[in-house]
Design an enzyme around this catalytic site. Sequence first.
Site, PDB file in Angstrom:
ATOM      1  N   LYS A   1      95.584  68.535  -6.932  1.00 46.36           N
ATOM      2  CA  LYS A   1      95.763  69.941  -7.110  1.00 46.36           C
ATOM      3  C   LYS A   1      95.582  70.700  -5.668  1.00 46.36           C
ATOM      4  O   LYS A   1      94.652  71.100  -5.333  1.00 46.36           O
ATOM      5  CB  LYS A   1      94.552  70.527  -7.793  1.00 46.36           C
ATOM      6  CG  LYS A   1      94.797  69.888  -9.199  1.00 46.36           C
ATOM      7  CD  LYS A   1      95.889  70.454 -10.216  1.00 46.36           C
ATOM      8  CE  LYS A   1      97.040  69.763 -10.275  1.00 46.36           C
ATOM      9  NZ  LYS A   1      98.163  70.440 -11.188  1.00 46.36           N
TER      10      LYS A   1
ATOM     11  N   ASP B   1     101.280  74.375 -13.439  1.00 47.85           N
ATOM     12  CA  ASP B   1     101.598  74.456 -11.758  1.00 47.85           C
ATOM     13  C   ASP B   1     102.672  75.565 -11.425  1.00 47.85           C
ATOM     14  O   ASP B   1     102.461  76.068 -10.511  1.00 47.85           O
ATOM     15  CB  ASP B   1     102.103  72.994 -11.634  1.00 47.85           C
ATOM     16  CG  ASP B   1     102.520  72.881 -10.119  1.00 47.85           C
ATOM     17  OD1 ASP B   1     101.619  72.155  -9.746  1.00 47.85           O
ATOM     18  OD2 ASP B   1     103.327  73.218  -9.633  1.00 47.85           O
TER      19      ASP B   1
ATOM     20  N   GLU C   1     101.598  78.616  -9.161  1.00 49.08           N
ATOM     21  CA  GLU C   1     102.427  78.951  -7.483  1.00 49.08           C
ATOM     22  C   GLU C   1     102.887  80.311  -7.706  1.00 49.08           C
ATOM     23  O   GLU C   1     102.784  81.035  -6.727  1.00 49.08           O
ATOM     24  CB  GLU C   1     103.268  77.936  -7.166  1.00 49.08           C
ATOM     25  CG  GLU C   1     104.580  77.841  -8.051  1.00 49.08           C
ATOM     26  CD  GLU C   1     105.195  76.431  -7.834  1.00 49.08           C
ATOM     27  OE1 GLU C   1     104.584  75.516  -7.138  1.00 49.08           O
ATOM     28  OE2 GLU C   1     106.220  76.240  -8.058  1.00 49.08           O
TER      29      GLU C   1
END
Lengths: 488, 488
Positions: free
Chosen positions: A165, A228, A232
Amino acid sequence: MKITSNIFEVDEIKLGNNTETIVKGGRHLFDKLPEAFLGIQQISIIGWGSQGPAQAQNLRDSLDGTDIKVCVGLRANSSSLEKARAAGFNEADGTLGEMYAMIAESDLSIILIADAAIAENYERIFNSVKPGATIGFSHGFVIGFFKNIGYQIRDDINVIAMCPKGMGPSVRRLYVQGKEVDGAGINSSIAIHQAINDHAMAYALGWAIAVGSPFVFLTTMEMEYRSDIYGERSILLGAVHGIIEAIFKYKIDIGVSPEQAFKDTAETITGRISNLISKHGLKGVFEALDEKQKEIFITAYNASYTPLKDILREIYEEVYSGNEIRSVILYNERKKIAPMGKIDDTYLWHIGEQVRDKRQGEVNDLDPLTAGIYVACMVAQVDILIEYEHVFSEIANESIIEAVDSLNPYMHHKGIAYMVDNCSTTARLGARKWAPRFDYILTQIAIPAIESKQIKHEAFKAFDQHLIHDVLDTCRQLRPSVDISIKD
Amino acid sequence: MKITSNIFEVDEIKLGNNTETIVKGGRHLFDKLPEAFLGIQQISIIGWGSQGPAQAQNLRDSLDGTDIKVCVGLRANSSSLEKARAAGFNEADGTLGEMYAMIAESDLSIILIADAAIAENYERIFNSVKPGATIGFSHGFVIGFFKNIGYQIRDDINVIAMCPKGMGPSVRRLYVQGKEVDGAGINSSIAIHQAINDHAMAYALGWAIAVGSPFVFLTTMEMEYRSDIYGERSILLGAVHGIIEAIFKYKIDIGVSPEQAFKDTAETITGRISNLISKHGLKGVFEALDEKQKEIFITAYNASYTPLKDILREIYEEVYSGNEIRSVILYNERKKIAPMGKIDDTYLWHIGEQVRDKRQGEVNDLDPLTAGIYVACMVAQVDILIEYEHVFSEIANESIIEAVDSLNPYMHHKGIAYMVDNCSTTARLGARKWAPRFDYILTQIAIPAIESKQIKHEAFKAFDQHLIHDVLDTCRQLRPSVDISIKD
């Protein structure tokens, strides 16, 4: 869904309203790695982008003195060959070679090439794996992509994931720092997508510990890619960029000087706010304000939480539906005629350069407006992930810890625009797509509400009792606090 | 693909590098409508949004004195029932009723409800049509939606489209103005998606002429929804908004007063530039500039054409791939918890209100920077549609004529933000999604290039010889020039 292991100690911890199984990492566990990697003689890291150099070197260092060979596989004629050689991998001793040959001779192939390259070469990659061997990824993207195209993975190999991470350079740097402070590193999730034998879980755990994870939690590759890609596009890149654009513009409109406006937005987020969250959690930011500032924080939080959450929900749905992955694939097809331009040439980022150049170690003021909006965004991001039933380890790491302990410190050093211009294609596309949406929703909804003092929502009421505070406290106890060292 | 008709005269015209078949409309053709609608006793317009009131009234007026009954069908308890009654449709004479009942008894049902409502109710709508009857749409959306969900249309009905290239209020207003100037109206495309008998084409032509189209061209519903959804995300709404945001900000940054900056951007686009294009084509804008201004126009055009085209290509691909339609469907599912907010409460639009309030019939200066960027965007939009092989009638109408003769005059009167806040859900979503992207790409790429005088592209070289100029000339000859009257 539980982590099980005869090799590493598995802890049950309460996170939010769930119990999760985790494994705590650390250098003292490295002597157990040969047992975890039972049956594995060769591990190959495929690709030398962000994660590649970090994982290849960490794995080699951690497995030093064992019989397990750590290799790097690259495209023939790859421009990264020289870099891999400089890091000590070489053709002479067989630790560097052509990627498909490396995959074919490895027991564990860790595929760290770009999403686009996976999308182009997946058939050859999967076909190259030895029957009975294991293929690993550090991102669930491939599963989202396969869902999209309806590809069925062969059933004679293990498919696992170990997803740090944090960006590759942080994975390497904290590992190196971890030589002094045992346990320093980037947390990771693991996922067992397909297990053809009892070793799959042990391999994933060994991989995570060898790479230097302070703690390892369990997810699925499906949940991983959703959180994920969502992450982002949101706080890690898209939202932080958009939030800064919106508040910077607003500050200029109300007469703040450009340099001060930059300090009040970008500098305070990547500097003071990140540091406070890292060490004292989200409440730490609020507690650091005086009474008058607290009022501004609450107003900003209340005005921005709901509009930001609307965009965050849209992002999650666009990821979940496959639209975002399809967009990435479409871009890969048109990039030759329409390559992405840089974002760093605007007035805002030019001011940023000047501000960074003049830094003399001063601690910036904690701008309460920026703090209120930024923290509201983190909490809204968390709330969407809770709705979609992600585990709290994933939520905390993807929404908060990765930001304040990996990306923000790096952006503080190099600039946010630099980061947006130099991250993975999937992330760059996402940041370009969503940053302007965060900017516009704040400019259109939140800022007029703050200006007119017509705040319709009372989102802040839920802040004090939010489950995330305890989760962050627990996560903080699971790894030593290390100020990540940033060099160019 | 050709229009054929025994009833209306079909012309072959050269447009761009193709020959197209078209039908010229006009009131003198209304006496041929009963022949065109052979076999049709009842036409029902379903829905009372933007197109509904316009088409229902135009059809009724055009068919006045014939045996064909024009009816309106709405949801039971629809809030629009009262408006339809005020327009002269009523339950007593059977010209107003519940929508599914109306569809069941009609020979031609024209479905003008929102895309979202079609997506929710398509099964009942299609199942209600009498075998052998005809269903019509004014947008290809439904076909894009069916492609997405894999729905097969029953094979015992005609499926046609007649798509006015302008918003509903313009369709009505120009029709009314057409009573004085024969042929005034909004051009339309027709498409025959499924024909079970020889009448489908005649029905589509009759419908177009009855609604007041000056000229009618042929497309497919697939090409129609692509160009339409692309068009509204681009120059019609998304691009015009984003272009204004970017240039307004830039003008403020270089010291122009807010009112002047608004005049230099929004006012000049929806006013002077649109008027010049409408009457003299794209070259008319360039020719209206003096030598020094021409240089600025060329610089702006060269700096912005390529980045704008990159975004336009992305939009087209997102539409073509089905992503945009999926996004609309996703929004419809979440709109109860996350309704769209308004965009009109920002600094820019407040300045706009002030500027409009102070208008005294003056003609604004033609800002050459804005003109260069706006015209570059139109040409880039045209170039993408040429690449994807749309017919030139569709290209010219969707990219230029609809903007300068329908939407921009309306926005000049009511404000761009008002338009964005009050158009169809599909369009509102698209404008919100893409306007910020146009803004950012101009701010990040085009404006720094203009500022630094580092223009890498020479797109303007292709402007003088561009096929679109002749196409626009031809289209202009096909319909009388009427300044559309705008009332609230």
